[in-house]
Design a protein around this motif. Structure first.
Motif, PDB file in Angstrom:
ATOM      1  N   CYS A 125       0.867  -1.171   0.000  1.00 61.73           N
ATOM      2  CA  CYS A 125       0.000   0.000   0.000  1.00 61.73           C
ATOM      3  C   CYS A 125       0.906   1.225   0.000  1.00 61.73           C
ATOM      4  O   CYS A 125       1.747   1.381   0.891  1.00 61.73           O
ATOM      5  CB  CYS A 125      -0.895  -0.002   1.233  1.00 61.73           C
ATOM      6  SG  CYS A 125      -1.989   1.426   1.304  1.00 61.73           S
ATOM      7  N   PRO A 177       2.158   5.027  -2.568  1.00 62.55           N
ATOM      8  CA  PRO A 177       2.057   5.777  -3.829  1.00 62.55           C
ATOM      9  C   PRO A 177       2.390   4.887  -5.027  1.00 62.55           C
ATOM     10  O   PRO A 177       3.109   3.896  -4.903  1.00 62.55           O
ATOM     11  CB  PRO A 177       3.112   6.880  -3.675  1.00 62.55           C
ATOM     12  CG  PRO A 177       3.474   6.918  -2.242  1.00 62.55           C
ATOM     13  CD  PRO A 177       3.152   5.577  -1.672  1.00 62.55           C
ATOM     14  N   ARG A 178       1.871   5.258  -6.168  1.00 63.16           N
ATOM     15  CA  ARG A 178       2.031   4.447  -7.376  1.00 63.16           C
ATOM     16  C   ARG A 178       3.500   4.117  -7.692  1.00 63.16           C
ATOM     17  O   ARG A 178       3.810   2.955  -7.982  1.00 63.16           O
ATOM     18  CB  ARG A 178       1.358   5.138  -8.572  1.00 63.16           C
ATOM     19  CG  ARG A 178       1.187   4.234  -9.751  1.00 63.16           C
ATOM     20  CD  ARG A 178       0.303   4.854 -10.821  1.00 63.16           C
ATOM     21  NE  ARG A 178      -0.931   5.401 -10.270  1.00 63.16           N
ATOM     22  CZ  ARG A 178      -2.075   4.726 -10.176  1.00 63.16           C
ATOM     23  NH1 ARG A 178      -2.140   3.490 -10.600  1.00 63.16           N
ATOM     24  NH2 ARG A 178      -3.155   5.291  -9.678  1.00 63.16           N
ATOM     25  N   ALA A 196       4.568   1.375  -5.275  1.00 64.22           N
ATOM     26  CA  ALA A 196       3.905   0.111  -5.596  1.00 64.22           C
ATOM     27  C   ALA A 196       4.469  -0.504  -6.875  1.00 64.22           C
ATOM     28  O   ALA A 196       4.634  -1.724  -6.963  1.00 64.22           O
ATOM     29  CB  ALA A 196       2.397   0.326  -5.725  1.00 64.22           C
ATOM     30  N   ASN A 197       4.795   0.318  -7.869  1.00 67.53           N
ATOM     31  CA  ASN A 197       5.371  -0.202  -9.109  1.00 67.53           C
ATOM     32  C   ASN A 197       6.734  -0.840  -8.859  1.00 67.53           C
ATOM     33  O   ASN A 197       7.050  -1.880  -9.441  1.00 67.53           O
ATOM     34  CB  ASN A 197       5.498   0.905 -10.153  1.00 67.53           C
ATOM     35  CG  ASN A 197       4.164   1.286 -10.756  1.00 67.53           C
ATOM     36  OD1 ASN A 197       3.193   0.540 -10.674  1.00 67.53           O
ATOM     37  ND2 ASN A 197       4.106   2.465 -11.345  1.00 67.53           N
ATOM     38  N   ARG A 256       6.064  -4.159  -7.173  1.00 65.58           N
ATOM     39  CA  ARG A 256       5.504  -5.102  -8.155  1.00 65.58           C
ATOM     40  C   ARG A 256       6.597  -5.644  -9.072  1.00 65.58           C
ATOM     41  O   ARG A 256       6.682  -6.850  -9.316  1.00 65.58           O
ATOM     42  CB  ARG A 256       4.410  -4.429  -8.985  1.00 65.58           C
ATOM     43  CG  ARG A 256       3.774  -5.347 -10.022  1.00 65.58           C
ATOM     44  CD  ARG A 256       2.704  -4.633 -10.850  1.00 65.58           C
ATOM     45  NE  ARG A 256       3.118  -3.351 -11.376  1.00 65.58           N
ATOM     46  CZ  ARG A 256       3.894  -3.177 -12.445  1.00 65.58           C
ATOM     47  NH1 ARG A 256       4.371  -4.212 -13.103  1.00 65.58           N
ATOM     48  NH2 ARG A 256       4.199  -1.972 -12.866  1.00 65.58           N
ATOM     49  N   ALA A 291      -1.916  -5.214  -4.336  1.00 69.88           N
ATOM     50  CA  ALA A 291      -1.751  -3.781  -4.054  1.00 69.88           C
ATOM     51  C   ALA A 291      -3.062  -3.181  -3.587  1.00 69.88           C
ATOM     52  O   ALA A 291      -4.134  -3.521  -4.096  1.00 69.88           O
ATOM     53  CB  ALA A 291      -1.257  -3.047  -5.289  1.00 69.88           C
ATOM     54  N   ASN A 325      -4.530   0.585  -3.318  1.00 68.15           N
ATOM     55  CA  ASN A 325      -4.247   1.960  -3.719  1.00 68.15           C
ATOM     56  C   ASN A 325      -5.435   2.847  -3.381  1.00 68.15           C
ATOM     57  O   ASN A 325      -6.578   2.496  -3.641  1.00 68.15           O
ATOM     58  CB  ASN A 325      -3.980   2.034  -5.224  1.00 68.15           C
ATOM     59  CG  ASN A 325      -2.755   1.265  -5.624  1.00 68.15           C
ATOM     60  OD1 ASN A 325      -1.740   1.324  -4.941  1.00 68.15           O
ATOM     61  ND2 ASN A 325      -2.830   0.527  -6.708  1.00 68.15           N
ATOM     62  N   GLU A 337      -6.296   7.357  -2.528  1.00 62.36           N
ATOM     63  CA  GLU A 337      -5.817   8.726  -2.434  1.00 62.36           C
ATOM     64  C   GLU A 337      -6.349   9.349  -1.157  1.00 62.36           C
ATOM     65  O   GLU A 337      -7.500   9.155  -0.796  1.00 62.36           O
ATOM     66  CB  GLU A 337      -6.304   9.551  -3.630  1.00 62.36           C
ATOM     67  CG  GLU A 337      -5.830   9.049  -4.970  1.00 62.36           C
ATOM     68  CD  GLU A 337      -4.352   9.273  -5.198  1.00 62.36           C
ATOM     69  OE1 GLU A 337      -3.805  10.253  -4.681  1.00 62.36           O
ATOM     70  OE2 GLU A 337      -3.743   8.424  -5.886  1.00 62.36           O
TER      71      GLU A 337
END
Length: 124
Positions: free
Chosen positions: A94, A96-97, A100-101, A104, A119, A121, A123
């Protein structure tokens, strides 16, 4: 990160990165409990600008955070190695993108090796 096995003793590792020391202080009772568990580990990373020593409840805790960002690739690689003895690795992320990327991508495995990535996600 969790290596799943049919046994209740499967290792559990909590890796938490935050830029606000107050978040760690707020969860101090839970972190105390988790850091005392024999079958797991707690790794905390403080990414804020103030010194970790400024918060007494954090600086004196057994789970005191490390200053700086976590090496996500290395953490996942370590968990994958540990999971090879216990079964498939489950990674729940969990953040920010970009965070997480990175997690991953670190979880990507060749065919035949099991890493289950999930994940969450949202805001604020």
């Amino acid at each position: 990160l969790r290596a799943a096995t049919p046994r209740a003793e499967s290792p559990l590792s909590l890796v938490w990165s935050a830029r606000d020391l107050e978040l760690f202080a707020e969860f101090a009772p839970l972190l105390d409990l988790l850091s005392g568990e024999a079958a797991g580990s707690v790794q905390l990373f403080y990414t804020g600008s103030a010194d970790v020593q400024t918060n007494a409840s954090v600086s004196s805790a057994a789970w005191r955070p490390t200053a700086g960002r976590p090496d996500l690739e290395a953490l996942v690689a370590e968990a994958r190695e540990a999971a090879s003895q216990h079964g498939p690795l489950h990674v729940h992320c969990c953040g920010p993108r970009p965070f997480a990327n990175t997690v991953r991508k670190a979880c990507y495995t060749p065919i035949g090796e099991a890493v289950h990535y999930h994940a969450e996600n949202f805001e604020l």
